[in-house]
Design a protein around this motif. Structure first.
Motif, PDB file in Angstrom:
ATOM      1  N   MET A  85       0.853  -1.182   0.000  1.00 48.03           N
ATOM      2  CA  MET A  85       0.000   0.000   0.000  1.00 48.03           C
ATOM      3  C   MET A  85       0.885   1.227   0.000  1.00 48.03           C
ATOM      4  N   GLY A  86       0.499   2.253  -0.715  1.00 50.59           N
ATOM      5  CA  GLY A  86       1.296   3.459  -0.865  1.00 50.59           C
ATOM      6  C   GLY A  86       1.199   4.400   0.322  1.00 50.59           C
ATOM      7  N   LYS A  87       2.005   5.432   0.242  1.00 48.87           N
ATOM      8  CA  LYS A  87       2.035   6.453   1.289  1.00 48.87           C
ATOM      9  C   LYS A  87       2.013   7.822   0.635  1.00 48.87           C
ATOM     10  N   VAL A  88       1.168   8.708   1.166  1.00 49.17           N
ATOM     11  CA  VAL A  88       1.028  10.061   0.638  1.00 49.17           C
ATOM     12  C   VAL A  88       1.449  11.053   1.713  1.00 49.17           C
ATOM     13  N   ALA A  89       2.295  11.992   1.343  1.00 46.22           N
ATOM     14  CA  ALA A  89       2.640  13.088   2.239  1.00 46.22           C
ATOM     15  C   ALA A  89       1.754  14.271   1.882  1.00 46.22           C
TER      16      ALA A  89
END
Length: 159
Positions: A1-5
């Motif tokens: 799963m990705g990560k968003v800042a």
């Protein structure tokens, strides 16, 4: 799963940016939130921009008002996709200053730009970017789109 800042120039931007935080959390996407000012903390902005891709971040959403240099400056420092959210701030000229500051990027430094105060769309776009490689995120986006369709169909029935 990705990560968003999700970064913003000031805490006063948080009520707008909260919509991106909320939609990404609804999609069960990890979110990192910070306040980084291009003008008041330029060293912090440069460090963030240069290191984001080493910290497991996949997409950056940057919101800023007024001169709104944060999205473009971060985009100039990172290989990651940056989505800019123009924020109508208290010292803004109807938000056009923010919109144009983010939208009018020079060749070679792209920033995807959403509507004024359009943080929710920025969150959805970030999820769509991650969904290209993550089927579970893509399914959540498809479900969300279906929910929008159902809402409109319900409104039509209620006429």
């Amino acid at each position: 799963m990705g990560k968003v800042a999700i970064i913003m120039g000031s805490k006063s931007d948080l009520p707008v940016m909260q919509e991106a935080i909320d939609i990404l959390k609804d999609f069960k996407i990890e979110v990192e939130v910070d306040i980084i000012s291009a003008h008041r903390t330029p060293e912090l902005m440069m460090e963030f921009g240069k290191q984001a891709h080493h910290k497991g971040i996949d997409v950056i959403i940057a919101g800023a008002g007024g001169a709104a240099h944060l999205p473009g400056m971060v985009a100039s420092l990172t290989p990651l996709p940056v989505i800019g959210v123009p924020v109508k701030s208290s010292n803004s000229i109807d938000g056009w200053d923010s919109i144009l500051s983010i939208l009018q990027m020079p060749r070679g430094v792209p920033v995807a730009t959403v509507a004024l105060n359009g943080a929710k769309n920025a969150g959805i776009l970030a999820a769509q970017i991650l969904g290209v490689k993550d089927q579970s995120i893509q399914e959540k986006i498809l479900n969300y789109m279906n929910e929008l369709t159902v809402k409109v169909q319900k409104m039509r029935e209620d006429l």
